[in-house]
Design a protein around this motif. Structure first.
Motif, PDB file in Angstrom:
ATOM      1  N   THR A   1      -3.725  -0.765  -0.648  1.00  0.00           N
ATOM      2  CA  THR A   1      -3.112   0.563  -0.714  1.00  0.00           C
ATOM      3  C   THR A   1      -4.173   1.637  -0.884  1.00  0.00           C
ATOM      4  O   THR A   1      -5.279   1.363  -1.316  1.00  0.00           O
TER       5      THR A   1
ATOM      6  N   HIS B   1      -7.299   7.248   3.688  1.00  0.00           N
ATOM      7  CA  HIS B   1      -8.207   6.115   3.826  1.00  0.00           C
ATOM      8  C   HIS B   1      -7.515   5.008   4.563  1.00  0.00           C
ATOM      9  O   HIS B   1      -8.034   3.982   4.760  1.00  0.00           O
TER      10      HIS B   1
ATOM     11  N   ILE C   1     -11.821   1.685  -1.504  1.00  0.00           N
ATOM     12  CA  ILE C   1     -12.963   2.249  -0.787  1.00  0.00           C
ATOM     13  C   ILE C   1     -13.005   3.756  -0.972  1.00  0.00           C
ATOM     14  O   ILE C   1     -11.967   4.402  -1.192  1.00  0.00           O
TER      15      ILE C   1
ATOM     16  N   ALA D   1     -11.947   4.901 -11.142  1.00  0.00           N
ATOM     17  CA  ALA D   1     -11.040   4.187 -10.239  1.00  0.00           C
ATOM     18  C   ALA D   1     -11.159   4.802  -8.857  1.00  0.00           C
ATOM     19  O   ALA D   1     -11.183   6.019  -8.712  1.00  0.00           O
ATOM     20  N   LEU D   2     -11.253   3.957  -7.844  1.00  0.00           N
ATOM     21  CA  LEU D   2     -11.296   4.444  -6.462  1.00  0.00           C
ATOM     22  C   LEU D   2      -9.904   4.323  -5.869  1.00  0.00           C
ATOM     23  O   LEU D   2      -9.161   3.409  -6.195  1.00  0.00           O
ATOM     24  N   SER D   3      -9.604   5.214  -4.961  1.00  0.00           N
ATOM     25  CA  SER D   3      -8.237   5.207  -4.461  1.00  0.00           C
ATOM     26  C   SER D   3      -8.071   4.523  -3.113  1.00  0.00           C
ATOM     27  O   SER D   3      -7.019   4.042  -2.798  1.00  0.00           O
ATOM     28  N   GLY D   4      -9.086   4.509  -2.335  1.00  0.00           N
ATOM     29  CA  GLY D   4      -8.926   4.243  -0.905  1.00  0.00           C
ATOM     30  C   GLY D   4      -8.372   2.900  -0.527  1.00  0.00           C
ATOM     31  O   GLY D   4      -8.511   1.921  -1.241  1.00  0.00           O
ATOM     32  N   GLY D   5      -7.769   2.865   0.637  1.00  0.00           N
ATOM     33  CA  GLY D   5      -7.211   1.628   1.142  1.00  0.00           C
ATOM     34  C   GLY D   5      -6.558   1.875   2.480  1.00  0.00           C
ATOM     35  O   GLY D   5      -7.191   2.364   3.390  1.00  0.00           O
ATOM     36  N   ALA D   6      -5.296   1.583   2.570  1.00  0.00           N
ATOM     37  CA  ALA D   6      -4.618   1.678   3.849  1.00  0.00           C
ATOM     38  C   ALA D   6      -3.768   2.937   3.935  1.00  0.00           C
ATOM     39  O   ALA D   6      -4.093   3.962   3.368  1.00  0.00           O
ATOM     40  N   ALA D   7      -2.691   2.813   4.607  1.00  0.00           N
ATOM     41  CA  ALA D   7      -1.802   3.947   4.778  1.00  0.00           C
ATOM     42  C   ALA D   7      -1.072   4.231   3.467  1.00  0.00           C
ATOM     43  O   ALA D   7      -0.856   3.341   2.665  1.00  0.00           O
ATOM     44  N   PRO D   8      -0.694   5.466   3.258  1.00  0.00           N
ATOM     45  CA  PRO D   8       0.086   5.762   2.054  1.00  0.00           C
ATOM     46  C   PRO D   8       1.397   4.982   2.071  1.00  0.00           C
ATOM     47  O   PRO D   8       2.057   4.892   3.082  1.00  0.00           O
ATOM     48  N   LEU D   9       1.713   4.425   0.942  1.00  0.00           N
ATOM     49  CA  LEU D   9       2.917   3.605   0.873  1.00  0.00           C
ATOM     50  C   LEU D   9       3.915   4.146  -0.121  1.00  0.00           C
ATOM     51  O   LEU D   9       5.019   3.639  -0.233  1.00  0.00           O
ATOM     52  N   GLY D  10       3.496   5.151  -0.880  1.00  0.00           N
ATOM     53  CA  GLY D  10       4.406   5.739  -1.863  1.00  0.00           C
ATOM     54  C   GLY D  10       4.902   4.750  -2.863  1.00  0.00           C
ATOM     55  O   GLY D  10       6.022   4.807  -3.288  1.00  0.00           O
TER      56      GLY D  10
END
Lengths: 96, 283
Positions: free
Chosen positions: B130, B283, B155, A87-96
């Motif tokens: 996310t 990220h 990503i 599973a990859l984690s990346g994306g945008a800002a942390p949203l909790g």
């Protein structure tokens, strides 16, 4: 027999940076053990202490998830391509 | 009945309207369409810009973060002048400047089991951008429970993944049944990401959302699209709905939303600034 194994970036630190490695074995499980012999620490990234596959790592034989084949007992053949995908984690800002 | 296009709209959307697969009818669907973007960062930026340019009438944005200088390498909704502003505010300004037809609905909140079902209820499509597993599983489970299409993107370094989960046809837990324990996946470690990479993956998410609204083409449902920027390769793997899936399978064990707390050694609820300080680049 030799099978081509493609690993994503997350695991390339265990394969000395290689994106594709060759492995030997009749099954996916044997292939993983063969890779462990050549890249110590590799199997631990994929398997639980009881030898089953982590729930956040998938292994594909060609384009099929081995969970829908025979899991680690899935037989492999010359020319098959095995992909290991966590599973990859990346994306945008942390949203909790 | 949708109102008639203004002259300006006919010109603005002319390249859509002349497409046989879109036409005036499709453009009206887009203007009536509602897409919720989870995250106004790397993936959400290109997705929001293209959805806004396409005339998707309502764009919901969930983000409680502020713009940091290290974001600007990839988060193209925000500008240097926006440093320190809430991302929701700079994103709203950027979208308004691009297309006044678009209504932005801001949600400057942390998603949790308490608020997510209400937030996603009004939307046609959810676009998940996310960067953390607690939110991803929360969004997934909520989409399954509410029957919402969930367009997924993720990503790492130079690699990206995208797929679309449609109600009844599998979900993220069919793919990865449970989140990794802290430290097993380098999700919060300083790893880095090629700035253009989320541009590619987020744009793919925008295409998926638009196709779903228009009801055209084949979505990525059942397929995991992999992109490797270094080798410049796209590959596809099959995704199946798992009968054993803990949330959408035959005998679900996850029947309530879960607020996963411990990730990367920090509680999810203090994941923002503290996590960034502790773990470096996000990220």
């Amino acid at each position: 027999m030799a099978v081509q194994v493609r690993v994503t970036a997350v695991f390339q630190k265990f394969t000395k940076g290689a994106k594709t490695v060759k492995g030997q074995g009749q099954t996916i499980g044997q292939l993983v053990q063969d890779l462990e012999r050549r890249y110590p620490g590799f199997a631990k990234q994929l398997l639980n202490p009881d030898g089953s596959l982590h729930q956040f790592v998938n292994i594909y034989l060609n384009d099929e998830d081995i969970r829908f084949l025979g899991n680690l007992d899935t037989p492999v053949s010359e020319g098959d391509v095995v992909s290991i995908l966590p599973a990859l984690s990346g994306g945008a800002a942390p949203l909790g | 009945m949708a109102s008639a296009f203004t002259e300006e709209q006919i010109k603005r959307y002319s390249r859509h309207i002349i497409l046989q697969q879109v036409g005036g009818k499709g453009q009206r669907k887009l203007l009536a369409g509602k897409v919720l973007l989870i995250g106004a960062g790397g993936l959400g930026s290109p997705a929001a810009l293209y959805l806004a340019a396409a005339g998707v009438g309502t764009i919901g944005l969930v983000d409680y973060d502020t713009v940091d200088l290290s974001n600007l390498q990839r988060q193209i909704l925000h500008r240097t002048a926006d440093l320190g502003r809430p991302k929701i505010d700079s994103a709203t300004d950027t979208i308004a400047a691009l297309n006044p037809d678009v209504k932005v609905v801001p949600y400057p909140v942390r998603l949790s089991s308490e608020n997510i079902l209400d937030i996603i209820a009004d939307y046609d499509v959810v676009v998940d951008g996310t960067d953390n597993f607690p939110t991803r599983y929360l969004v997934n489970d909520a989409c399954v429970m509410k029957g919402k299409p969930n367009v997924h993107g993720s990503i790492f370094l130079f690699e990206g993944q995208a797929t679309t989960f449609l109600p009844g046809r599998g979900c993220y837990r069919c793919l990865y049944p449970a989140p990794p324990p802290p430290g097993m996946v380098p999700s919060c470690q300083e790893a880095g990401v090629l700035g253009v990479l989320p541009g590619i993956v987020g744009s793919i998410q925008a295409v998926e959302a638009i196709k779903l609204i228009l009801g055209i083409g084949d979505s990525l449902a059942g397929r995991l699209l992999l992109f490797d920027a270094l080798s410049m390769e796209f590959r596809q793997l099959k995704i199946r709905r798992s009968p054993d899936c803990p949330v959408c399978g035959e005998h679900p064990t996850v029947t309530q939303l879960i607020d996963y707390e411990e990730f990367c050694g920090v509680p999810a609820l203090v994941h923002s600034q503290e996590a960034e300080a502790a773990h470096g680049a996000r990220h």
